[in-house]
Write a protein that holds these residues in place. Sequence first.
Motif, PDB file in Angstrom:
ATOM      1  N   MET A   1       0.817  -1.202   0.000  1.00 13.27           N
ATOM      2  CA  MET A   1       0.000   0.000   0.000  1.00 13.27           C
ATOM      3  C   MET A   1       0.859   1.263   0.000  1.00 13.27           C
ATOM      4  SD  MET A   1      -3.045  -1.033   2.622  1.00 13.27           S
ATOM      5  CE  MET A   1      -3.537   0.692   2.733  1.00 13.27           C
ATOM      6  N   GLU A   2       0.444   2.242  -0.799  1.00 14.04           N
ATOM      7  CA  GLU A   2       1.194   3.489  -0.848  1.00 14.04           C
ATOM      8  C   GLU A   2       1.087   4.261   0.463  1.00 14.04           C
ATOM      9  OE1 GLU A   2      -0.332   5.821  -4.036  1.00 14.04           O
ATOM     10  OE2 GLU A   2      -2.184   6.382  -2.999  1.00 14.04           O
ATOM     11  N   GLU A   3       0.058   3.943   1.280  1.00 10.74           N
ATOM     12  CA  GLU A   3      -0.097   4.613   2.574  1.00 10.74           C
ATOM     13  C   GLU A   3       0.892   4.118   3.615  1.00 10.74           C
ATOM     14  OE1 GLU A   3      -2.484   3.405   0.760  1.00 10.74           O
ATOM     15  OE2 GLU A   3      -4.137   4.849   0.577  1.00 10.74           O
ATOM     16  N   ASN A   4       1.581   2.997   3.361  1.00 15.97           N
ATOM     17  CA  ASN A   4       2.555   2.468   4.309  1.00 15.97           C
ATOM     18  C   ASN A   4       3.711   3.444   4.528  1.00 15.97           C
ATOM     19  OD1 ASN A   4       1.082   0.108   4.437  1.00 15.97           O
ATOM     20  ND2 ASN A   4       2.480  -1.076   3.152  1.00 15.97           N
ATOM     21  N   THR A   5       4.217   3.466   5.738  1.00  8.94           N
ATOM     22  CA  THR A   5       5.440   4.221   6.012  1.00  8.94           C
ATOM     23  C   THR A   5       6.634   3.467   5.445  1.00  8.94           C
ATOM     24  OG1 THR A   5       5.853   3.111   8.118  1.00  8.94           O
ATOM     25  CG2 THR A   5       4.428   5.075   8.166  1.00  8.94           C
ATOM     26  N   ALA A   6       7.775   4.109   5.434  1.00 11.65           N
ATOM     27  CA  ALA A   6       8.992   3.458   4.936  1.00 11.65           C
ATOM     28  C   ALA A   6       9.320   2.213   5.766  1.00 11.65           C
ATOM     29  CB  ALA A   6      10.163   4.443   4.957  1.00 11.65           C
ATOM     30  N   THR A   7       9.091   2.298   7.078  1.00 13.76           N
ATOM     31  CA  THR A   7       9.338   1.132   7.939  1.00 13.76           C
ATOM     32  C   THR A   7       8.421  -0.024   7.554  1.00 13.76           C
ATOM     33  OG1 THR A   7      10.011   2.549   9.769  1.00 13.76           O
ATOM     34  CG2 THR A   7       9.361   0.293  10.314  1.00 13.76           C
ATOM     35  N   MET A   8       7.135   0.287   7.337  1.00 10.35           N
ATOM     36  CA  MET A   8       6.197  -0.763   6.975  1.00 10.35           C
ATOM     37  C   MET A   8       6.510  -1.338   5.598  1.00 10.35           C
ATOM     38  SD  MET A   8       4.466  -1.329   9.552  1.00 10.35           S
ATOM     39  CE  MET A   8       3.555  -2.601   8.691  1.00 10.35           C
ATOM     40  N   GLN A   9       7.007  -0.515   4.687  1.00 13.43           N
ATOM     41  CA  GLN A   9       7.401  -1.042   3.383  1.00 13.43           C
ATOM     42  C   GLN A   9       8.562  -2.035   3.552  1.00 13.43           C
ATOM     43  OE1 GLN A   9       5.075  -0.516   1.640  1.00 13.43           O
ATOM     44  NE2 GLN A   9       4.975   1.430   0.524  1.00 13.43           N
ATOM     45  N   THR A  10       9.482  -1.715   4.456  1.00 15.20           N
ATOM     46  CA  THR A  10      10.594  -2.640   4.722  1.00 15.20           C
ATOM     47  C   THR A  10      10.074  -3.946   5.291  1.00 15.20           C
ATOM     48  OG1 THR A  10      11.942  -0.700   5.270  1.00 15.20           O
ATOM     49  CG2 THR A  10      12.839  -2.848   5.845  1.00 15.20           C
ATOM     50  N   LEU A  11       9.157  -3.842   6.236  1.00 16.15           N
ATOM     51  CA  LEU A  11       8.598  -5.035   6.870  1.00 16.15           C
ATOM     52  C   LEU A  11       7.884  -5.915   5.859  1.00 16.15           C
ATOM     53  CD1 LEU A  11       7.674  -6.759   9.283  1.00 16.15           C
ATOM     54  CD2 LEU A  11       5.837  -5.109   9.648  1.00 16.15           C
ATOM     55  N   VAL A  12       7.029  -5.319   5.020  1.00 14.94           N
ATOM     56  CA  VAL A  12       6.236  -6.148   4.114  1.00 14.94           C
ATOM     57  C   VAL A  12       7.078  -6.704   2.973  1.00 14.94           C
ATOM     58  CG1 VAL A  12       4.102  -4.937   4.699  1.00 14.94           C
ATOM     59  CG2 VAL A  12       5.425  -4.174   2.728  1.00 14.94           C
ATOM     60  N   ILE A  13       8.118  -5.988   2.558  1.00 17.27           N
ATOM     61  CA  ILE A  13       9.010  -6.543   1.539  1.00 17.27           C
ATOM     62  C   ILE A  13       9.755  -7.750   2.106  1.00 17.27           C
ATOM     63  CG2 ILE A  13      11.138  -6.081   0.257  1.00 17.27           C
ATOM     64  CD1 ILE A  13      10.019  -3.243  -0.243  1.00 17.27           C
ATOM     65  N   ALA A  14      10.242  -7.628   3.337  1.00 17.37           N
ATOM     66  CA  ALA A  14      10.897  -8.778   3.972  1.00 17.37           C
ATOM     67  C   ALA A  14       9.923  -9.941   4.124  1.00 17.37           C
ATOM     68  CB  ALA A  14      11.457  -8.363   5.333  1.00 17.37           C
ATOM     69  N   HIS A  15       8.694  -9.628   4.529  1.00 20.75           N
ATOM     70  CA  HIS A  15       7.675 -10.649   4.794  1.00 20.75           C
ATOM     71  C   HIS A  15       7.220 -11.329   3.508  1.00 20.75           C
ATOM     72  CE1 HIS A  15       4.214 -12.243   7.185  1.00 20.75           C
ATOM     73  NE2 HIS A  15       3.585 -12.167   6.016  1.00 20.75           N
ATOM     74  N   ALA A  16       6.840 -10.524   2.517  1.00 23.64           N
ATOM     75  CA  ALA A  16       6.218 -11.065   1.305  1.00 23.64           C
ATOM     76  C   ALA A  16       7.233 -11.423   0.229  1.00 23.64           C
ATOM     77  CB  ALA A  16       5.208 -10.055   0.752  1.00 23.64           C
ATOM     78  N   ALA A  17       8.091 -10.466  -0.112  1.00 21.64           N
ATOM     79  CA  ALA A  17       8.978 -10.648  -1.255  1.00 21.64           C
ATOM     80  C   ALA A  17      10.067 -11.680  -0.998  1.00 21.64           C
ATOM     81  CB  ALA A  17       9.610  -9.304  -1.643  1.00 21.64           C
TER      82      ALA A  17
END
Length: 523
Positions: free
Chosen positions: A114-130
């Motif tokens: 989601m574009e609403e995610n913060t930079a920290t959340m983008q890091t978390l979800v990339i680690a989690h999903a990608a």
Amino acid sequence: MVTSLSRPRIQPPKPGELLFSGNDWDFETIRRIHDACEAVAGPELGLSWYPNQIEIITAEQMLDAYASIGMPLFYKHWSFGKHFAQHEAGYRRGLMGLAYEIVINSDPCISYVMEENTATMQTLVIAHAAFGHNHFFKNNYLFKQWTDAEGILDYLDFAKGFIARCEERHGHQAVEQVLDAAHALMSQGVHRYPRKKRPDLASEQRRERERVEHGEQIYNDLWRTLPAKPGAARTDAAAERRRALLELPQENILYFLEKVAPRLRPWQREILRIVRLVAQYFYPQRQTKVMNEGCATYVHYRIMNALSQRGQIGEAAYLEFLQSHTNVIRQPTYDDRSYGGHNPYAIGFAMMQDIQRIVEQPTAEDRDWFPEIAGTGDAMAVLRDVWENYRDESFIAQFLSPKLMRDLRLFHVVDDPDEPELRVAAIHDERGYRKMRRSFARQYDVAWLDPDIEVVDVDLEGDRRLILHHKALNRITLQKEDANRVLQHLADLWGYDVVLKEIDPASGTVLAEHHASARPIFF
């Protein structure tokens, strides 16, 4: 907005250099985050994954992805719009949150964030999903056996186009009626045991044309004979030949209808095929919810901690990560008002951490229960093997430890409808641990949870009635109203009468019967 991260990085991120500061991010930040996560996932964790494609989407697009079961290029159906309206209303009222990501089992692996995610959340979800989910999709045996990651996106594009052409040619209502019936039977539209051929979705568009050309000959051979006159002799040998020709008994009802239903037209058969192939694609995910989420959560936890230790995320970002991670793995107790069953993130992550503890710092109890892995020292090697070779039911049955059962405060309650009170059947002792583990594992066994329904015969020599059996485990029968509604969809696709007998497998007693007659809506 889409950014593809499948090409090699130009310059690896440097330890000690912050990947971002504050909450804002841009595409270059996303690339730095991806490359930093990759530098941990590969060398440190030994993971392997499909090339990554990360798509940045809005909250409304995430709601839309919810509604269409998270698949890109999916065909249209009214039920998706209904789910979108329900999710949107709940989201606007603040009754539900949105997923931080949705990840697609494909090659390349697509992660929606989601574009609403913060930079920290983008890091978390990339680690989690990608990296977490991606590794699990690529390596787990069920996904290798049942899915075609390389072909799924092209097949969905073909399916969407095919159904759109059918709507133009035959009318929206006619196509919707077939989709309604197929969706009602979707849970009974999968092969539960390995087939001779691995799925090859890339060739489905070509094969669809071939099926139209030669398929009708097969149906004509099967249905050439007119119904016999009343009283005509019927031999056991003829019945056996009939069942062999029809590949009976058959558990995959959509497959049976696609191949055998006498009155369906070629385009209707192809729609049934599309729905059942999509159902088959999701079949491994139903069997690996705890493992898949446990793997992804464990991976993101290891990666985020490594980035913190390397000085690539600051203290504020690390605290934001910990808060989100803690919320994800929260497991309310049974007497908590928010309790809604077992949280697969909590159970999966706890088991992955527990396996790491057993491998690296075993107790005497661990050595008794897990002699093959206790004290071996290489936790990631054990975890990679587990992620590759187990599903939820076998994973829990093999690796749920007495310590974790104590930590989670598990106990086994028997709810017998013939008894006036609940009974605690297992507690924290030697016999109780094994009984709890068996009972807990069974809750994730799809063979135990899903109704065991098979097509057993067709009265080809009479009224062409379709006969199905439901093996009612523990004499638990289907909900009458739901069974009748689904059976009506089945009769509509079959084109003749249908009967479903619910049978006690222990005694052979018929516990209930359901009947439906075809409505002249398709033909």
